[in-house]
Design a protein around this motif. Structure first.
Motif, PDB file in Angstrom:
ATOM      1  N   TRP A   5       4.402 -42.857  18.307  1.00 20.98           N
ATOM      2  CA  TRP A   5       3.194 -43.395  17.653  1.00 20.98           C
ATOM      3  C   TRP A   5       3.101 -42.810  16.258  1.00 20.98           C
ATOM      4  O   TRP A   5       3.073 -41.587  16.085  1.00 20.98           O
ATOM      5  CB  TRP A   5       1.951 -43.032  18.463  1.00 20.98           C
ATOM      6  N   PHE A   6       3.015 -43.683  15.257  1.00 21.28           N
ATOM      7  CA  PHE A   6       2.880 -43.249  13.874  1.00 21.28           C
ATOM      8  C   PHE A   6       1.435 -43.292  13.385  1.00 21.28           C
ATOM      9  O   PHE A   6       1.174 -43.142  12.197  1.00 21.28           O
ATOM     10  CB  PHE A   6       3.764 -44.111  12.966  1.00 21.28           C
ATOM     11  N   GLY A   7       0.512 -43.489  14.310  1.00 17.85           N
ATOM     12  CA  GLY A   7      -0.889 -43.613  13.951  1.00 17.85           C
ATOM     13  C   GLY A   7      -1.317 -45.066  13.906  1.00 17.85           C
ATOM     14  O   GLY A   7      -0.506 -45.991  13.819  1.00 17.85           O
ATOM     15  N   HIS A   8      -2.642 -45.273  14.005  1.00 18.26           N
ATOM     16  CA  HIS A   8      -3.252 -46.608  14.011  1.00 18.26           C
ATOM     17  C   HIS A   8      -2.617 -47.446  15.122  1.00 18.26           C
ATOM     18  O   HIS A   8      -2.697 -47.059  16.289  1.00 18.26           O
ATOM     19  CB  HIS A   8      -3.130 -47.260  12.644  1.00 18.26           C
ATOM     20  N   VAL A  25       1.528 -47.439   8.366  1.00 16.63           N
ATOM     21  CA  VAL A  25       1.563 -46.014   8.679  1.00 16.63           C
ATOM     22  C   VAL A  25       0.511 -45.311   7.828  1.00 16.63           C
ATOM     23  O   VAL A  25       0.626 -45.286   6.596  1.00 16.63           O
ATOM     24  CB  VAL A  25       2.962 -45.416   8.421  1.00 16.63           C
ATOM     25  N   PRO A  26      -0.525 -44.750   8.459  1.00 15.79           N
ATOM     26  CA  PRO A  26      -1.599 -44.113   7.677  1.00 15.79           C
ATOM     27  C   PRO A  26      -1.096 -43.060   6.697  1.00 15.79           C
ATOM     28  O   PRO A  26      -1.655 -42.904   5.608  1.00 15.79           O
ATOM     29  CB  PRO A  26      -2.491 -43.504   8.753  1.00 15.79           C
ATOM     30  N   SER A  27      -0.040 -42.329   7.052  1.00 16.58           N
ATOM     31  CA  SER A  27       0.489 -41.295   6.162  1.00 16.58           C
ATOM     32  C   SER A  27       1.211 -41.886   4.956  1.00 16.58           C
ATOM     33  O   SER A  27       1.465 -41.197   3.966  1.00 16.58           O
ATOM     34  CB  SER A  27       1.463 -40.394   6.925  1.00 16.58           C
ATOM     35  N   ALA A 210      -0.521 -37.622  19.366  1.00 17.20           N
ATOM     36  CA  ALA A 210      -0.924 -37.430  17.974  1.00 17.20           C
ATOM     37  C   ALA A 210       0.051 -38.199  17.102  1.00 17.20           C
ATOM     38  O   ALA A 210       1.199 -38.445  17.500  1.00 17.20           O
ATOM     39  CB  ALA A 210      -0.906 -35.946  17.624  1.00 17.20           C
ATOM     40  N   PRO A 211      -0.371 -38.623  15.901  1.00 10.36           N
ATOM     41  CA  PRO A 211       0.572 -39.339  15.028  1.00 10.36           C
ATOM     42  C   PRO A 211       1.870 -38.551  14.834  1.00 10.36           C
ATOM     43  O   PRO A 211       1.860 -37.364  14.516  1.00 10.36           O
ATOM     44  CB  PRO A 211      -0.208 -39.476  13.722  1.00 10.36           C
TER      45      PRO A 211
END
Length: 224
Positions: A5-8, A25-27, A210-211
């Motif tokens: 999971w890369f977030g969102h 990707v939020p980052s 977690a991301p």
């Protein structure tokens, strides 16, 4: 299969192929070269960097046409359809959500929002996309029998934890991973009560990532 999971809503499924879903990707960084990209709908926080990746992209017809005009190889499809790309099966499922091509400017219709059941290496992963709860999730269970469900819980723009608890039971996957929460203040959620309530009242296992975190799941881990 390895799930990262890369977030969102962005997930990488790694097995015989690398499948990247909703490449926002939020980052802002993504060190992955996917074999196939799948986009659930046209909103910028899901379409993400699909045009930059230049990988074969599975998407609803309108999004696929938009990307094809940017020289992205695409596999267009629509709700209820099933296609096989490089040995990976994609079934497009309904989602209750809006969709427009924000990257193209105001008023550009992005087709319908969707989810996917993705079958690879004898595992069935349901990515619900952005959606509210709907009772026909039970048909997704009956028709496609997902092993793993990636469910939004952020609320406001999708279902929240209460609705996602019902969705998880409708879908019947043995493993649920919550997504689409915590990216922005409007979708902040404490995921622990969701995990505790679902695991206390059902046989479903909730995996909180977690991301950047990954999880490995094999068919044997699911008792089949």
């Amino acid at each position: 299969m390895k799930l990262t999971w890369f977030g969102h809503s962005c997930f990488l499924l790694e097995g015989s192929k690398k499948i990247l879903i909703d490449p926002f990707v939020p980052s802002g960084t993504l060190d992955v070269e996917p074999d196939i990209v799948a986009v659930t709908h046209a909103h910028a926080d899901h379409l993400g960097m699909a045009a930059e990746l230049r990988a074969t992209t599975v998407a609803v017809n309108e999004v696929a046409r938009y990307l094809a005009r940017q020289d992205v190889p695409t596999e267009p499809m629509n709700i209820g359809g099933t296609i096989t790309v490089d040995g990976v099966r994609f079934t497009m499922t309904p989602a209750l959500h809006s969709s427009w091509l924000e990257d193209a400017g105001p008023g550009f219709y992005g087709g319908v929002a969707a989810g996917y059941v993705i079958v690879m290496d004898d595992l069935r992963v349901y990515h619900a996309g952005d959606t509210g709860l709907f009772s026909d999730m039970q048909l997704i269970r009956d028709l496609y029998r997902p092993d793993i469900a990636l469910l939004p819980i952020g609320g406001r723009y999708t279902m929240g934890p209460d609705e996602a608890m019902i969705a998880a039971q409708y879908i019947g996957a043995k493993v649920v991973i919550p997504i689409h929460y915590g990216t922005f203040p409007a979708i902040e959620q404490d995921v622990q009560p969701f995990k505790h309530a679902l695991e206390r009242t059902t046989a479903i296992r909730v995996e909180i990532l977690a991301p950047g975190d990954s999880l490995e799941i094999k068919p044997d881990d699911l008792g089949r």
